[in-house]
Motif scaffolding. Sequence first.
Motif, mmCIF file in Angstrom:
data_model
loop_
_atom_site.group_PDB
_atom_site.id
_atom_site.type_symbol
_atom_site.label_atom_id
_atom_site.label_comp_id
_atom_site.label_asym_id
_atom_site.label_seq_id
_atom_site.Cartn_x
_atom_site.Cartn_y
_atom_site.Cartn_z
ATOM 1 N N UNK A 121 0.831 -1.212 0.000
ATOM 2 C CA UNK A 121 0.000 0.000 0.000
ATOM 3 C C UNK A 121 0.859 1.254 0.000
ATOM 4 N N UNK A 122 1.897 1.227 0.818
ATOM 5 C CA UNK A 122 2.784 2.390 0.911
ATOM 6 C C UNK A 122 3.496 2.626 -0.415
ATOM 7 N N UNK A 123 3.971 1.536 -1.049
ATOM 8 C CA UNK A 123 4.693 1.656 -2.320
ATOM 9 C C UNK A 123 3.773 2.210 -3.407
ATOM 10 N N UNK A 124 2.524 1.686 -3.467
ATOM 11 C CA UNK A 124 1.568 2.127 -4.495
ATOM 12 C C UNK A 124 1.145 3.571 -4.257
ATOM 13 N N UNK A 125 0.923 3.910 -2.999
ATOM 14 C CA UNK A 125 0.476 5.274 -2.681
ATOM 15 C C UNK A 125 1.556 6.295 -3.002
ATOM 16 N N UNK A 126 2.784 5.974 -2.700
ATOM 17 C CA UNK A 126 3.884 6.929 -2.905
ATOM 18 C C UNK A 126 4.537 6.806 -4.273
ATOM 19 N N UNK A 127 4.161 5.731 -4.998
ATOM 20 C CA UNK A 127 4.740 5.486 -6.329
ATOM 21 C C UNK A 127 6.267 5.527 -6.271
ATOM 22 N N UNK A 128 6.809 4.814 -5.265
ATOM 23 C CA UNK A 128 8.249 4.832 -5.040
ATOM 24 C C UNK A 128 8.821 3.420 -5.145
ATOM 25 N N UNK A 129 10.127 3.371 -5.238
ATOM 26 C CA UNK A 129 10.842 2.094 -5.213
ATOM 27 C C UNK A 129 11.661 2.058 -3.928
ATOM 28 N N UNK A 130 11.487 1.027 -3.129
ATOM 29 C CA UNK A 130 12.195 0.938 -1.850
ATOM 30 C C UNK A 130 12.925 -0.402 -1.755
ATOM 31 N N UNK A 131 14.020 -0.417 -0.991
ATOM 32 C CA UNK A 131 14.785 -1.646 -0.721
ATOM 33 C C UNK A 131 14.901 -1.798 0.788
ATOM 34 N N UNK A 132 14.635 -2.990 1.269
ATOM 35 C CA UNK A 132 14.623 -3.204 2.721
ATOM 36 C C UNK A 132 14.828 -4.695 3.000
ATOM 37 N N UNK A 133 15.139 -4.988 4.252
ATOM 38 C CA UNK A 133 15.227 -6.383 4.684
ATOM 39 C C UNK A 133 13.929 -6.750 5.383
ATOM 40 N N UNK A 134 13.447 -7.963 5.112
ATOM 41 C CA UNK A 134 12.224 -8.398 5.770
ATOM 42 C C UNK A 134 12.364 -9.856 6.187
ATOM 43 N N UNK A 135 11.833 -10.161 7.340
ATOM 44 C CA UNK A 135 11.806 -11.531 7.844
ATOM 45 C C UNK A 135 10.397 -12.064 7.667
ATOM 46 N N UNK A 136 10.275 -13.205 7.024
ATOM 47 C CA UNK A 136 8.957 -13.768 6.757
ATOM 48 C C UNK A 136 8.861 -15.185 7.315
ATOM 49 N N UNK A 137 7.635 -15.593 7.566
ATOM 50 C CA UNK A 137 7.351 -16.970 7.973
ATOM 51 C C UNK A 137 6.492 -17.601 6.897
ATOM 52 N N UNK A 138 6.963 -18.740 6.378
ATOM 53 C CA UNK A 138 6.127 -19.415 5.386
ATOM 54 C C UNK A 138 5.036 -20.224 6.086
ATOM 55 N N UNK A 186 16.254 -9.742 1.227
ATOM 56 C CA UNK A 186 16.561 -8.372 0.832
ATOM 57 C C UNK A 186 15.608 -8.049 -0.309
ATOM 58 N N UNK A 187 14.617 -7.206 -0.035
ATOM 59 C CA UNK A 187 13.522 -6.991 -0.982
ATOM 60 C C UNK A 187 13.588 -5.598 -1.598
ATOM 61 N N UNK A 188 13.227 -5.555 -2.902
ATOM 62 C CA UNK A 188 13.049 -4.280 -3.603
ATOM 63 C C UNK A 188 11.638 -4.278 -4.177
ATOM 64 N N UNK A 189 10.870 -3.234 -3.863
ATOM 65 C CA UNK A 189 9.499 -3.141 -4.346
ATOM 66 C C UNK A 189 9.255 -1.789 -4.986
#
Length: 657
Positions: free
Chosen positions: A169-186, A195-198
Amino acid sequence: MHFKYSTCNRGAFAISLLYFIAAALWIVVSDYAVGLVISNTGEAVMVGMYKGIFFVVATTLILYFLTYKFFTAMKVQYDKNLEHIAKNQEMKASLKISQSELSKYDMLLNSILNSSPDAIFAKNLDGKYILFNKGAVEVTHLGQEEAIGMDDDAVFEPKTADMIREIDKKVIANKEIITFEEATLDKNGKERIFLATKGALLDKNGEAFGVFGISRDITNQKEYERFLEESKEKFYNLSHLDTITKLPNRLHISEFLVEKCSQNTPFCLVLLDLDEFKIVNDSYGHRFGDKLLTEVSKLLEEVFDASAFIARMGGDEFAIALNQSDKSEIEKLMQKLHSRFNNPFKIEMIDIYITASSGICLYPDDAQNMEEMYQAADTAMYNAKKVEKNNFSFYDAMFKKEALTYTQMVTSLKQAVENGELELYFQPQNEPKSGNIVGIEALLRWRHQERMIPPDVFIPLAEKSGLIVEIGNFVLHSALKTVKEWRTLKILKSKIAINISARQLTHLDFIDTLKGMLKESGCEASWIELEITESSVLQNPQLVIHLLEELRAMGFHISMDDFGTGYSSLSYLKNLPIDKLKIDRSFIINITEQPKNQIIVKTIIFLAKELGIHILAEGVETKEEQGFLLQNNIDSIQGYYYSKPLPHSEMEKLLRL
């Protein structure tokens, strides 16, 4: 198309009708005219023929021009048709090529997407996956076709899915490209770190119609980084902490001192050394000694506050950096510290008494950098050891001068061995009744820059610097050579005494060295008396007794010098394999005026006689001293009363008398 066809039909009919009327009129009119003009039938025929030819030619020309115009128009139209057909074919071919290229590009794009180890995906505004490469398949364990149309709730654990939606939502609203680390649980509850880029997917009008993402699994990388960090910490601890006391080590405090000196703020460094710690190690073992070091480190932490930097330098030496520069305050702390050393340390239910000596250096008054601070504090510490045990000393510039003098003296002494500045003097040992020479002691002298350096100056220097073994070997070699020379001349009948230092005696190859010198010189061991000091016996009685027994077995005579100056040699005297005792000069001086000394000397003489040991008094200078010793049955006397130490040539003259 119908209109165009009707127009052409009417045009062709009009032309044909016009041609028919013109031809008919031509025939009728021309025939009528010919009939009027020419009555002769023959001529009329000829004219008619010419008229017919003219008509044919005229109509032929008209037909030619009409046909030419027609075919020209047809050719133009045909060329246009051909060009149109060619264009259509080219367009068809181009279309085929474009479709082929598009197919290739599509295959290439899919190949790139699916060859990437990264998870690459795209979602529409509803959160449904519209692109899902093989990298994403590896992460989620879903099929590509299966994943298309799914949302995050179907792929991830609920908490992770909620987090991903918020980011989208944040990426779509701001129309930006961001890179960050995220921890996920499958879905299986396994945590992965990415290391994600969206970024937002935008149409040509700049409006977002979805979101794309590229995620790289860095779980293993993170684990490796964590391993490196832990290894770095372990290595740092190994390289900066003492393994026994857990205090900072020499490297650590050195780095601290460098940093501290760079701040240009006054502070002080204390070096502390435990007195006679070696005795504890030798008596109880190194494990016991390590426990004592740990207890000392605890004591230092109790005496000094948390601002003090306390380190173990190695061995039995500690260093303390204090944020103090006031001497009176430092002195109070040091008095408190050293008073604590008056109490015993309890190790394994055993009370251990040990003292310490400390040297103190002030920054910047005494030193300007870390190396100078170590040197100054170390010099002050050794000054404290010289003065009194369990003592401390502040650095004084005079210490540096003394240290410099010591270094210069050691260098000069080393050069003295190489430059031949050392030589042997000889002092006779006389039988008191007859005055005959019954022995000779070889004494080392150092002639340096045309002056004699006293033995009580350079012998301790040689002991401390470690040159005593090299110098001792020089004395042995020179003395054995002289003994052989005088024996060959038959002017020497007594033994020559040669002093052996404690360090020389216990040196690993002393016995082998001595055997080699005997063989080289041609001397016999029975011509030599090896003289040891009482203190050398006390350092390691069992070892020394074993070595002396081995020397006596080789044929050497053994004498003990400075007897009576120790504090426990009587307990070993009965077991010592010695042939002679030498009463120290300190008991002989003014012996006629000091009753206590008389008692001590008489007791030593009696004890030696009872044990069957030859007894000699050294340092005898007066007739009264000689008379007292003679009266008490001394075996031999050495001293200025008979002769001072003589150089080689003068001693040889004395022997020839």
